[in-house]
Enzyme design. Sequence first.
Site, PDB file in Angstrom:
ATOM      1  N   TYR A 137       5.327  25.095  13.706  1.00 53.32           N
ATOM      2  CA  TYR A 137       5.286  23.778  14.358  1.00 53.32           C
ATOM      3  C   TYR A 137       5.220  23.840  15.882  1.00 53.32           C
ATOM      4  CZ  TYR A 137       5.791  20.839  10.241  1.00 53.32           C
ATOM      5  OH  TYR A 137       5.555  20.160   9.071  1.00 53.32           O
ATOM      6  N   LYS A 188       7.517  34.398   3.105  1.00 51.20           N
ATOM      7  CA  LYS A 188       6.318  35.044   2.568  1.00 51.20           C
ATOM      8  C   LYS A 188       6.221  36.407   3.248  1.00 51.20           C
ATOM      9  CE  LYS A 188       2.563  34.894   0.020  1.00 51.20           C
ATOM     10  NZ  LYS A 188       2.589  34.919  -1.454  1.00 51.20           N
ATOM     11  N   ASP A 221       5.632  30.999  -2.918  1.00 51.47           N
ATOM     12  CA  ASP A 221       4.800  30.599  -4.063  1.00 51.47           C
ATOM     13  C   ASP A 221       5.621  30.616  -5.343  1.00 51.47           C
ATOM     14  OD1 ASP A 221       4.971  33.352  -3.658  1.00 51.47           O
ATOM     15  OD2 ASP A 221       2.926  33.778  -4.312  1.00 51.47           O
ATOM     16  N   ASP A 245       9.075  21.978   5.040  1.00 49.30           N
ATOM     17  CA  ASP A 245       8.345  20.706   4.962  1.00 49.30           C
ATOM     18  C   ASP A 245       7.735  20.538   3.573  1.00 49.30           C
ATOM     19  OD1 ASP A 245       6.985  18.347   5.878  1.00 49.30           O
ATOM     20  OD2 ASP A 245       5.165  19.558   6.029  1.00 49.30           O
ATOM     21  N   ASP A 249       9.073  18.041   0.044  1.00 46.02           N
ATOM     22  CA  ASP A 249       8.300  17.030  -0.700  1.00 46.02           C
ATOM     23  C   ASP A 249       8.328  17.330  -2.196  1.00 46.02           C
ATOM     24  OD1 ASP A 249       7.526  15.813   1.729  1.00 46.02           O
ATOM     25  OD2 ASP A 249       5.513  15.389   0.968  1.00 46.02           O
TER      26      ASP A 249
HETATM   27  C1  IPM Z   1       8.383  15.372   7.702  1.00 46.48           C
HETATM   28  C2  IPM Z   1       6.990  14.939   8.083  1.00 46.48           C
HETATM   29  C3  IPM Z   1       6.702  15.440   9.492  1.00 46.48           C
HETATM   30  C4  IPM Z   1       6.746  16.945   9.456  1.00 46.48           C
HETATM   31  C5  IPM Z   1       5.366  14.938  10.079  1.00 46.48           C
HETATM   32  C6  IPM Z   1       5.304  13.429  10.087  1.00 46.48           C
HETATM   33  C7  IPM Z   1       5.125  15.477  11.465  1.00 46.48           C
HETATM   34  O1  IPM Z   1       6.067  15.389   7.151  1.00 46.48           O
HETATM   35  O2  IPM Z   1       9.344  14.957   8.351  1.00 46.48           O
HETATM   36  O3  IPM Z   1       8.522  16.106   6.725  1.00 46.48           O
HETATM   37  O4  IPM Z   1       5.746  17.604   9.152  1.00 46.48           O
HETATM   38  O5  IPM Z   1       7.811  17.485   9.757  1.00 46.48           O
HETATM   39 MN    MN Z   2       6.960  16.405   5.447  1.00 46.51          MN
END
Ligand code: IPM
Ligand code: MN
Length: 352
Positions: A137, A188, A221, A245, A249
């Site tokens: 990042y 990784k 993975d 990140d 999700d």
């Molecule tokens: C998160 C989001 C952010 C990230 C984006 C919006 C920059 O996906 O908070 O997970 O990648 O960290």
């Molecule tokens: Mn995210």
Amino acid sequence: MKKRVGVIPGDGIGPEVIGEAVKVIEAASQAFGVELELTRFDWGAEKYLREGITLPDGAVEMFQKEYDAILAGAFGDPRVKDNKHAHDILLGLRFRLDLYVNLRPVKLLDEKLTPLKGRTMTDIDFVIFRENTEGAYVNVGGVFKTGTKDEIAVQEEIHTRHGVERIIRAAFDYAREHKRKRVTLVDKANVMRYGHDLWQRTFFELAQGYPEIEVSHQFVDSMALLMVLNPDQWDVVVTNNMFGDILSDLGAALTGGLGLAPSGNIHPGRVSLFEPVHGTAPALAGKNVANPIGATLTAAMMLEYLGYRQAALAIEAAVVSAIHAGAVTQDLRGSLSTTEAGDAIAVRVRDR
Ligand code: IPM
Ligand code: MN
């Protein structure tokens, strides 16, 4: 003493869900004597398009000096193609306030929410410690011969001993404090021989100081596979910025979707920023249909961070009760609007 909280609702569904989170905080304030002073900031796409301002000058210093926490909605707008304001505000605050822990719980609140067959609440309950200030990042790199057939783009990952050590230590300390028996490193290192090997070496070195905690390791993975096939084996997972990140999700999907997932961007002992994992969902914005639970659980995390543990637990219990009762929005197969779903939680906090 009153705690000061900056509230940045942001774009898209941000203002709607933060409105409900604030409603629930107010219910908790009455019930638990939580003393917060909330100050609103209108930073986001509108202000950027109107005035060219993203994160105003002096904002970082103001939060450092005068605030205990920040509650944020979401940033991103189809009209801002390069997402500059989101970058400046969200990533800007993460980096400039040095919020190195991104704490993302993966906790199933009701069996009916998981897409995994036969899984129950005890099977899906772990926390992800995502490094939040370096890794992929940092946006270090550049382009050469742009727009030609010979174009070259370089995008570096940065991993520092200091950065890696402090997030791993935070994960072990959390495990110790919360009586979690296992910490798992995800990387990784079989391919990223320099940066991710630093994580490996640091992890196993620090583990020596926590002899009561079991350590394990997964390549990312394999971790993605095992989070789906066998989620009950995880307690505390620590990983770099990008992998955290992505896995968070996936974790949100296991527990009912992005609409429910909270997160904290934390520098222990300093002003920290709390935001739901979901984005701005432009298609849902302004329709009073977005799920306020992610923002509400985020508010609970913030209250816990500010020392109001009872209030935080009561909010979580109220959310669980509302879900059991089916008092939820359409994404969870309920029929309530955002405001009604927020009311359902607030009422339960008040009548606990
Ligand atoms: C998160 C989001 C952010 C990230 C984006 C919006 C920059 O996906 O908070 O997970 O990648 O960290
Ligand atoms: Mn995210």
